[in-house]
Design a protein around this motif. Structure first.
Motif: not given
Length: 236
Positions: A83-84, A170, A172-173, A230
C-alpha cells in the motif's frame, strides 16, 4: 490504528544488516518488520523473490528499498498487499527503463571507478573495491563498521543494470523518499529525477549513500510517517 508490516529491501553491495540501526527503532514502535536477503542476481529475479516474501505476509505492507533495492521494490511493489513505498537514496525507474538508462542521463558518481568485476559461472559479479568502499559508500559512518561492511558485501550481477523494469509500482501507490545529498555512490541528481517523476514525497538528508547507518533516526521517522499515513488512509 492498524499499522502495516514494514519490509526492508537492501541494495547492491550490502545485505540485510544494512538496516541494523533502523530495525530496533521500528520494533520499539510496535511495527512488524521483515528484512529479507535479496539475491542480487537480476532485477526481475530479485523482484520475483521479494514478491514471494510479500505473498507470505498477511495484511498491508509498506515496502522500503535502499539503492538498487529501490528498483526492486518499484517492480515488486505491484503486489496487492503493498500500500506504500519508501525510497532511500536509490534508483526509481519507469516501466521499461533500465538502471543503466536512468543513470546514463547524469554524470557518473565515484562508484563507476570503484567497481570490481569478478566472473562467475554464467555471468559477472560486481562489487566495490574494499579500499574505496568507505569513501564511496560511507564516508560519515564509523570506520570500524565500514571496514566490516566492505569485506562482507553481497555482490550484484552485472545483468541487473541492463534489465528493463517490468512495472512501476509508484504509478498506483503513494511513495516517500530520502535524497542523500552527500551520496558518492548514486548521484543525487539521479535520485531527484526519479523521485520527481514518480511524485515521491521527498526529504533531503545530508548523508553518504548508507543513510540508514549515517542517519537512522531520519530514516525511521520517514518510515513512521509513511506507515501512519497509510493507516489513516485505510481508516478513512
Amino acid at each position: 490504528m492498524s499499522l502495516p508490516t514494514v519490509v526492508l529491501v537492501h541494495g547492491a553491495f550490502a545485505d540485510a544488516s544494512s538496516f541494523a540501526r533502523v530495525v530496533p527503532e521500528l520494533l520499539a514502535d510496535g511495527l512488524k518488520v521483515v528484512v529479507p536477503a535479496v539475491p542480487n542476481r537480476s532485477l526481475s529475479g530479485d523482484a520475483e523473490y521479494i514478491g514471494s516474501v510479500l505473498a507470505a505476509i498477511e495484511g498491508p505492507v509498506l515496502l522500503v528499498g535502499h539503492s538498487y533495492g529501490c528498483s526492486v521494490i518499484t517492480v515488486a511493489g505491484v503486489a496487492e498487499n503493498v500500500e506504500g513505498l519508501v525510497y532511500l537514496a536509490g534508483f526509481v525507474p519507469e516501466e521499461g527503463e533500465s538502471l543503466g538508462e536512468l543513470q546514463g542521463r547524469f554524470p557518473d558518481s565515484d562508484l563507476a571507478g570503484a567497481l570490481v568485476a569478478t566472473p562467475f559461472p554464467g555471468g559477472v559479479d560486481l562489487s566495490v573495491d574494499i579500499e574505496k568502499f568507505p569513501a564511496v559508500f560511507a564516508h560519515d559512518v564509523d570506520p570500524a563498521v565500514t571496514a566490516v561492511l566492505a569485506v562482507s558485501q553481497r555482490p550484484l550481477s552485472a545483468v541487473a543494470f541492463g534489465e528493463n523494469a517490468s512495472a512501476a509500482a509508484w504509478r498506483t501507490r503513494p511513495a516517500w523518499g530520502i535524497v542523500a545529498t552527500s551520496d558518492h555512490a548514486i548521484n543525487p541528481e539521479v535520485q531527484y529525477f526519479g523521485y520527481r517523476r514518480a511524485g515521491v514525497d521527498t526529504i533531503e538528508v545530508d548523508s553518504s549513500h548508507l543513510v540508514m547507518f549515517s542517519q537512522p533516526a531520519a530514516v525511521a521517522d520517514l518510515i513512521r510517517t509513511a506507515a501512519k499515513a497509510m493507516s489513516a488512509a485505510r481508516a478513512s
